[in-house]
Design an enzyme around this catalytic site. Structure first.
Site, mmCIF file in Angstrom:
data_model
loop_
_atom_site.group_PDB
_atom_site.id
_atom_site.type_symbol
_atom_site.label_atom_id
_atom_site.label_comp_id
_atom_site.label_asym_id
_atom_site.label_seq_id
_atom_site.Cartn_x
_atom_site.Cartn_y
_atom_site.Cartn_z
ATOM 1 N N SER A 165 0.711 -1.190 -0.113
ATOM 2 C CA SER A 165 0.029 0.012 0.033
ATOM 3 C C SER A 165 0.708 1.268 -0.063
ATOM 4 C CB SER A 165 -0.915 -0.029 1.208
ATOM 5 O OG SER A 165 -2.137 1.077 1.068
ATOM 6 N N LYS A 178 -0.758 -3.954 -3.279
ATOM 7 C CA LYS A 178 -2.219 -3.449 -2.996
ATOM 8 C C LYS A 178 -2.322 -1.900 -3.265
ATOM 9 C CE LYS A 178 -5.658 -1.906 -0.441
ATOM 10 N NZ LYS A 178 -6.028 -0.610 -0.400
#
Length: 390
Positions: free
Chosen positions: A305, A330
């Site tokens: 992320s 992600k």
């Protein structure tokens, strides 16, 4: 796999969902706190992950309506919302109780409830303490790195996922608060004993630094909590030579802090582009960062992320050599909505790309140089080849 009791394992999750740490996929935590322009307030974490990509992400109003209908019928709004999210196939969609969401927000603010230890599962299934936070209940009890954790509140932990062990330490199943007791079964060499600790409110130290014998500074970021970017910038100013930015196992955090960290190494310019419901936007670094000091970024499959966003920016901008293994992948954006009972649903609304246009979601970032356990040694070698700034 390793973890610490800062991280909270979710207690409820959709059918077929894989458990993730509370920080898993927290790119849009920044959107929740206003770091993305023109977006709603709130917060985010990747609480549940269903297998496969989202078929058609549910709209926030649909989930709110499902929860409201359930509430009117005397049923659980939260369970109704979870079913709606699960049916959608939204891989990173999540539903949190009001308490869970508050706990998550506190963690992003650099606070958590726990005993202050890190642990990992060894190849034979044993759980070993890898680090103890100074001033924590675990430290006060004399627990040390290398101690074996055999049980939590009488239940054996050998062979259990680290996320489950962390959840037990935190007392997630009982919404344990500071001051509640937890009994650990421990072993050090031939000595076995039990220790009863009282959980406490602790401050995270998500950024740590150390200097290697050759003068290289290693800056490790465990998660992007409040103040992480400032701590990195301070560490860079004090670094006498090259820097290793260790993002291994960093599963995300506040995107504002990830951008602030990028600003420590870039003189302005693009960090990432992203879309929210089809609208394209961009994130930029501030000017004045250190662009001369040799830099290596270490990554692995646990780099996720916001950490992937940072890695992609440094790699695409030619600022860092990235060493390790392919990152998690992600790159989707979630936005929160409050449900009638106070719980919170977070749904996927878009995706981000690196400065060169690389889509991260489901693909990850490929390092410039592959490396496994010897990644840090290889980073030192690379930094030597890059040389010090003149």
């Amino acid at each position: 796999m390793s973890g610490r009791d800062l991280f909270c394992q979710p207690r409820r999750f959709g059918r077929g969902a894989a458990l993730t740490l509370v920080f898993a996929g927290v790119l849009v935590a920044g959107a929740a706190t206003g770091s993305f322009p023109d977006t709603a307030q709130g917060g985010h974490s990747g609480r549940k992950a269903a297998s496969g990509p989202a078929r058609s992400a549910p709209r926030h109003e649909d989930v709110r309506e499902a929860a409201a209908r359930a509430m009117a019928d005397g049923k659980s709004p939260m369970e109704a919302a979870e079913r709606a999210v699960s049916r959608s196939g939204d891989r990173w969609g999540a539903v949190y109780s009001e308490d869970e969401y508050q706990e998550f927000q506190e963690a992003l603010d650099g606070q958590y409830t726990g005993v202050g230890l890190w642990a990992r599962r060894e190849a034979d299934g044993r759980i070993e303490v890898t680090r103890v936070q100074s001033g924590s209940p675990a430290a006060d009890a004399g627990i040390r790195a290398g101690d074996r954790l055999r049980s939590v509140d009488g239940g054996a932990v050998d062979g259990r996922p680290v996320t489950e062990v962390v959840s037990l330490l935190r007392g997630d199943a009982d919404d344990a608060r500071a001051g509640t007791a937890v009994t650990l079964g421990l072993q050090r060499g031939t000595r076995a004993w039990t220790e009863t600790l009282r959980r406490a409110r602790l401050s995270t130290d998500s950024v740590t630094t150390c200097k290697l014998p050759g003068g290289v500074t290693v800056i490790r970021i465990a998660a992007f909590t409040k103040g992480s970017g400032g701590a990195v910038r301070a560490a860079v100013r004090q670094a006498p030579a090259g820097v290793v930015l260790d993002l291994r196992g960093n599963s995300g955090g506040l995107v504002t802090e990830a951008v602030d960290t990028a600003s420590a190494f870039l003189d302005g310019g693009l960090v990432a582009t992203y879309d929210v419901d089809g609208a394209q936007r961009a994130l930029h670094a501030r000017t004045g960062g250190d662009t001369a000091r040799p830099l290596v970024a270490l990554v692995d499959g646990g780099t996720m992320s916001a950490a992937e966003m940072l890695t992609g920016a440094l790699q695409d901008r030619g600022r860092a050599v990235v060493i390790g293994s392919r990152t998690f992948g992600k790159g989707s954006i979630q936005m929160p909505t409050r449900l009638p009972d106070g719980s919170v649903a977070e749904l996927t609304v878009g995706h981000y790309r690196t400065p060169s246009g690389h889509a991260v979601d489901g693909r990850g970032i490929t390092p410039d140089l592959d490396a496994g356990p010897g990644a840090l040694r290889r980073a030192e070698t690379v930094l030597t080849g890059l040389g010090d700034p003149s």
